[in-house]
Design an enzyme around this catalytic site. Structure first.
Site, PDB file in Angstrom:
ATOM      1  N   SER A 116       0.838  -1.203   0.000  1.00 40.38           N
ATOM      2  CA  SER A 116       0.000   0.000   0.000  1.00 40.38           C
ATOM      3  C   SER A 116       0.869   1.249   0.000  1.00 40.38           C
ATOM      4  CB  SER A 116      -0.866  -0.011   1.265  1.00 40.38           C
ATOM      5  OG  SER A 116      -1.415   1.252   1.485  1.00 40.38           O
ATOM      6  N   TYR A 140      -1.669   0.262  10.033  1.00 41.45           N
ATOM      7  CA  TYR A 140      -1.924  -0.494   8.797  1.00 41.45           C
ATOM      8  C   TYR A 140      -0.714  -0.395   7.858  1.00 41.45           C
ATOM      9  CZ  TYR A 140      -3.643  -1.153   4.020  1.00 41.45           C
ATOM     10  OH  TYR A 140      -3.778  -1.535   2.714  1.00 41.45           O
ATOM     11  N   LYS A 144       1.992  -3.317   6.392  1.00 40.64           N
ATOM     12  CA  LYS A 144       2.334  -3.573   4.984  1.00 40.64           C
ATOM     13  C   LYS A 144       3.843  -3.475   4.775  1.00 40.64           C
ATOM     14  CE  LYS A 144      -1.688  -4.421   3.218  1.00 40.64           C
ATOM     15  NZ  LYS A 144      -1.992  -5.678   2.537  1.00 40.64           N
TER      16      LYS A 144
HETATM   17  N1  LIG Z   1      -8.738  -0.991  -1.792  1.00 38.70           N
HETATM   18  C1  LIG Z   1      -7.718  -0.156  -1.716  1.00 38.70           C
HETATM   19  O1  LIG Z   1      -7.860   1.074  -1.955  1.00 38.70           O
HETATM   20  C2  LIG Z   1      -6.355  -0.667  -1.341  1.00 38.70           C
HETATM   21  C3  LIG Z   1      -5.272   0.219  -1.370  1.00 38.70           C
HETATM   22  C4  LIG Z   1      -4.000  -0.243  -1.032  1.00 38.70           C
HETATM   23  C5  LIG Z   1      -3.816  -1.582  -0.711  1.00 38.70           C
HETATM   24  N2  LIG Z   1      -4.894  -2.423  -0.676  1.00 38.70           N
HETATM   25  C6  LIG Z   1      -4.657  -3.822  -0.294  1.00 38.70           C
HETATM   26  O2  LIG Z   1      -5.188  -4.654  -1.308  1.00 38.70           O
HETATM   27  C7  LIG Z   1      -5.655  -5.882  -0.743  1.00 38.70           C
HETATM   28  C8  LIG Z   1      -7.086  -6.138  -1.197  1.00 38.70           C
HETATM   29  O3  LIG Z   1      -7.876  -5.022  -0.817  1.00 38.70           O
HETATM   30  P1  LIG Z   1      -9.427  -4.948  -1.115  1.00 38.70           P
HETATM   31  O4  LIG Z   1      -9.762  -3.520  -1.317  1.00 38.70           O
HETATM   32  O5  LIG Z   1      -9.804  -5.938  -2.152  1.00 38.70           O
HETATM   33  O6  LIG Z   1      -9.986  -5.370   0.326  1.00 38.70           O
HETATM   34  P2  LIG Z   1     -11.199  -6.349   0.702  1.00 38.70           P
HETATM   35  O7  LIG Z   1     -11.436  -6.182   2.173  1.00 38.70           O
HETATM   36  O8  LIG Z   1     -12.350  -6.158  -0.208  1.00 38.70           O
HETATM   37  O9  LIG Z   1     -10.554  -7.785   0.411  1.00 38.70           O
HETATM   38  C9  LIG Z   1      -9.738  -8.465   1.317  1.00 38.70           C
HETATM   39  C10 LIG Z   1     -10.233  -9.902   1.378  1.00 38.70           C
HETATM   40  O10 LIG Z   1      -9.405 -10.644   2.273  1.00 38.70           O
HETATM   41  C11 LIG Z   1     -10.234 -11.455   3.101  1.00 38.70           C
HETATM   42  N3  LIG Z   1      -9.484 -11.656   4.350  1.00 38.70           N
HETATM   43  C12 LIG Z   1      -9.118 -10.712   5.259  1.00 38.70           C
HETATM   44  N4  LIG Z   1      -8.419 -11.285   6.257  1.00 38.70           N
HETATM   45  C13 LIG Z   1      -8.335 -12.610   5.947  1.00 38.70           C
HETATM   46  C14 LIG Z   1      -7.729 -13.722   6.607  1.00 38.70           C
HETATM   47  N5  LIG Z   1      -7.083 -13.581   7.777  1.00 38.70           N
HETATM   48  N6  LIG Z   1      -7.818 -14.932   6.025  1.00 38.70           N
HETATM   49  C15 LIG Z   1      -8.487 -15.094   4.850  1.00 38.70           C
HETATM   50  N7  LIG Z   1      -9.088 -14.082   4.195  1.00 38.70           N
HETATM   51  C16 LIG Z   1      -9.002 -12.849   4.748  1.00 38.70           C
HETATM   52  C17 LIG Z   1     -11.520 -10.652   3.289  1.00 38.70           C
HETATM   53  O11 LIG Z   1     -12.649 -11.462   3.604  1.00 38.70           O
HETATM   54  C18 LIG Z   1     -11.669  -9.998   1.915  1.00 38.70           C
HETATM   55  O12 LIG Z   1     -12.429 -10.800   1.024  1.00 38.70           O
HETATM   56  C19 LIG Z   1      -5.494  -5.730   0.771  1.00 38.70           C
HETATM   57  O13 LIG Z   1      -4.294  -6.371   1.139  1.00 38.70           O
HETATM   58  C20 LIG Z   1      -5.387  -4.236   0.963  1.00 38.70           C
HETATM   59  O14 LIG Z   1      -4.620  -3.915   2.123  1.00 38.70           O
HETATM   60  C21 LIG Z   1      -6.151  -2.003  -0.985  1.00 38.70           C
END
Ligand SMILES: NC(=O)c1ccc[n+]([C@@H]2O[C@H](COP(=O)([O-])OP(=O)(O)OC[C@H]3O[C@@H](n4cnc5c(N)ncnc54)[C@H](O)[C@@H]3O)[C@@H](O)[C@H]2O)c1
Length: 254
Positions: A116, A140, A144
């Protein structure tokens, strides 16, 4: 080749799974469905409900499938919440270590990690390149950055190939009509105002060095993020170079 997608029932993961299936890959999704939705996972993908904190579940996953690459999305992602619950958010690091240990045990060599922009903290330059210093200002972002560093050590010590993608705020719909119920970025909030679920859009900040004092944020479309994953060739440098979106994604590769 089977690609293991952790968190593949979430916002970005579900779009990535759809694209991987379209390109003919075998995909195995694991997700604890704490935030994700089962119905978002492409029907052609295999799905196992489980938690990456559960080592026996992971052992089952790795021993039963011939996994060749991993795309590791599963994590908790709210910067604000992480400041109140570091004890919960530390699972981002623990889960990543569990995945890495299974990779070593089962000789899986390639991983793409969802990092991130939160690893940077307050940027010192307007254009944030990959070599910009890192100094997270929330827990957070710390999880990361620590996960990135641990992956880097495993790469050095255990011959693992990796790419960490430092996404900025991800926006847009990847064709699944998914509106992230937990999103804290401006687009879903605007959508909620339009659909009258929310009364108004509150603009925070008035003393940034901008024309009206409000802050500037970088966004990247979810399909561009997914394309970056598709292009992130493991084993060596990535061939994907973001075009015209220099500020929105950074790549680290080993
Ligand atoms: N959405 C953004 O703007 C953004 C920005 C930077 C980084 N990210 C990173 O991208 C990744 C995906 O983000 P997203 O927006 O799709 O989030 P999201 O919450 O929609 O998806 C994350 C998924 O991981 C699953 N999950 C969480 N903890 C878990 C565990 N311990 N075991 C199994 N499954 C688990 C959740 O049920 C969910 O389906 C994450 O790592 C997030 O930190 C997202």
């Amino acid at each position: 080749m089977t690609i293991l997608v952790t968190g593949g029932a979430g916002y970005i993961g579900s779009v990535a799974v759809k694209k991987l299936i379209e390109r003919g890959f075998n995909v195995l999704v694991i997700d604890n469905l704490s935030k994700g939705k089962r119905e978002l996972v492409d029907k052609e993908a295999d799905f196992l409900k489980g938690d990456i904190l559960d080592k026996s579940f992971l052992e089952e996953v790795f021993s039963k499938s011939k996994i060749e690459k991993i795309i590791h999305f599963a994590a908790l992602k709210s910067a604000g919440e992480s400041m109140n619950s570091p004890e919960t958010y530390s699972q981002n690091i623990i889960g990543t270590i569990n995945i890495l240990n299974k990779m070593v045990e089962h000789k899986v060599k390639d991983i793409i990690f969802s990092s991130s922009a939160a690893v940077y903290g307050e940027p010192k330059r307007e254009i944030i390149e990959e070599d910009h210093s890192t100094n997270p200002i929330n827990f957070y972002g710390f999880t990361k950055l620590e996960s990135e560093r641990i992956i880097d050590w495993y790469a050095k010590l255990k011959d693992i190939s990796y790419i960490s993608l430092r996404y900025f705020n991800v926006a847009g719909d990847g064709g699944l009509n998914y509106i992230d119920p937990n999103a804290e970025n401006i687009f879903p909030i605007i959508g909620e105002v339009i659909s009258q679920k929310r009364e108004k859009l509150q603009v925070f900040g008035n003393d940034y060095k901008t024309k009206d004092g409000s802050c500037i944020r970088d966004y990247i479309h979810v399909e561009d993020i997914v394309d970056a994953h598709m292009g992130a060739r493991l084993k060596g440098r990535p061939y994907y170079k973001p075009r015209n979106i220099k500020r929105s994604i950074c790549l680290r590769a080993h």
